[in-house]
Scaffold this active site. Structure first.
Site, PDB file in Angstrom:
ATOM      1  N   SER A  56       0.817  -1.213   0.000  1.00 47.31           N
ATOM      2  CA  SER A  56       0.000   0.000   0.000  1.00 47.31           C
ATOM      3  C   SER A  56       0.850   1.262   0.000  1.00 47.31           C
ATOM      4  O   SER A  56       1.983   1.273   0.476  1.00 47.31           O
ATOM      5  CB  SER A  56      -0.911   0.026   1.229  1.00 47.31           C
TER       6      SER A  56
HETATM    7  N1  SAH Z   1      -0.351  -5.490   4.116  1.00 46.11           N
HETATM    8  C1  SAH Z   1       0.319  -5.758   2.873  1.00 46.11           C
HETATM    9  C2  SAH Z   1      -0.605  -5.514   1.702  1.00 46.11           C
HETATM   10  C3  SAH Z   1      -0.565  -6.665   0.744  1.00 46.11           C
HETATM   11  S1  SAH Z   1      -1.763  -6.716  -0.510  1.00 46.11           S
HETATM   12  C4  SAH Z   1       1.630  -5.012   2.767  1.00 46.11           C
HETATM   13  O1  SAH Z   1       1.937  -4.206   3.665  1.00 46.11           O
HETATM   14  O2  SAH Z   1       2.382  -5.239   1.822  1.00 46.11           O
HETATM   15  C5  SAH Z   1      -2.992  -7.770   0.214  1.00 46.11           C
HETATM   16  C6  SAH Z   1      -2.582  -9.165   0.532  1.00 46.11           C
HETATM   17  O3  SAH Z   1      -3.747  -9.846   1.005  1.00 46.11           O
HETATM   18  C7  SAH Z   1      -2.073  -9.984  -0.641  1.00 46.11           C
HETATM   19  O4  SAH Z   1      -0.790 -10.455  -0.331  1.00 46.11           O
HETATM   20  C8  SAH Z   1      -3.068 -11.141  -0.743  1.00 46.11           C
HETATM   21  O5  SAH Z   1      -2.479 -12.363  -1.110  1.00 46.11           O
HETATM   22  C9  SAH Z   1      -3.622 -11.197   0.656  1.00 46.11           C
HETATM   23  N2  SAH Z   1      -4.927 -11.847   0.820  1.00 46.11           N
HETATM   24  C10 SAH Z   1      -6.030 -11.755   0.030  1.00 46.11           C
HETATM   25  N3  SAH Z   1      -7.032 -12.509   0.536  1.00 46.11           N
HETATM   26  C11 SAH Z   1      -6.553 -13.091   1.673  1.00 46.11           C
HETATM   27  C12 SAH Z   1      -7.102 -13.970   2.643  1.00 46.11           C
HETATM   28  N4  SAH Z   1      -8.351 -14.434   2.580  1.00 46.11           N
HETATM   29  N5  SAH Z   1      -6.308 -14.348   3.672  1.00 46.11           N
HETATM   30  C13 SAH Z   1      -5.041 -13.916   3.781  1.00 46.11           C
HETATM   31  N6  SAH Z   1      -4.465 -13.091   2.897  1.00 46.11           N
HETATM   32  C14 SAH Z   1      -5.214 -12.668   1.850  1.00 46.11           C
END
Ligand code: SAH
Length: 219
Positions: free
Chosen positions: A63
């Protein structure tokens, strides 16, 4: 942490966070310290402190710094909290949280991303982050209740399991809406009663799982 990006981080805090109304001193201090460039590919390190999200592996994103700050600030962390994060991704958001609370529990559904994030946590000696590979829409029952919950992927609704695992007086921040655009919601619980406050519009990758979107439709 002293590294080549100290000044760049300081500028990010001034121009992207303070200038846009982030006031929580802990959040500002922490984001001036956590080396965000370690959470992106080597080739992208120079862009790590820019005012935008960046791609990470598996078509996911880290993000924008302002969004990380705004979501963290919304949790009002004091230092003693157990925080659940859904969507570890690069690990950057978990790293920021870990400097502001007692312990972070973070869940990721893509193994490669989780492995990468764990490596950086170790490298930085951020030992109060527990992580697991799973569908995070179901929460992490074993360690519930959580004082704060942060979901960093957008779903169609607030997963019921997460509401159930939120402690009394707890706060949860989560993007809810369509696949392409969502609204950040702040869910809080007081004496068992749930309140929802609507914050700004955001664009997150999809929350995929039992209480999220169906995996089969890829955007
Ligand atoms: N907090 C992260 C943002 C990553 S983007 C950062 O600081 O980089 C969102 C992430 O959510 C992705 O890696 C995706 O694989 C994950 N995601 C999506 N659905 C999910 C679920 N049901 N359980 C766990 N992770 C999930």
């Amino acid at each position: 942490m002293i590294d080549a990006f100290v000044m760049v981080r300081e500028r990010m805090v001034q121009e992207q966070l303070l200038a846009r109304g982030i006031t929580d001193q802990g959040v500002l201090r922490t984001m001036a310290e956590v080396p965000r460039h370690l959470f992106v590919d080597d080739a992208m390190q120079a862009r790590a402190y820019g005012d935008h999200p960046l791609p990470i592996a598996a078509d996911q994103t880290i993000s924008q710094p302002y969004i990380v700050a705004a979501m963290t600030q919304a949790l009002h962390l004091q230092g003693h909290e157990k925080v659940l994060e859904i969507g570890t991704g690069s690990g950057y958001q978990a790293a920021v949280l870990s400097r502001l609370c007692e312990r972070v529990y973070t869940v990721e559904r893509i193994n490669g991303l989780l492995a990468g994030a764990r490596k950086v946590f170790d490298q930085l000696h951020y030992y109060n982050i527990l992580s697991r590979l799973d569908d995070g829409t179901m929460g992490w029952e074993e360690h519930a209740p959580f004082d704060a919950i942060i979901v960093t992927a957008g779903g169609p609704s607030v997963p019921e399991s997460l509401v159930r695992q939120l402690a009394d007086s707890g706060r949860m921040v989560i993007p809810v809406g369509e696949r392409e655009v969502q609204q950040l919601q702040l869910v809080s619980r007081h004496d068992g009663e749930i309140q929802i406050e609507h914050l700004e519009n955001v664009r997150f990758v999809s929350l995929i799982g039992e209480q999220g979107w169906d995996e089969s439709r890829v955007v």
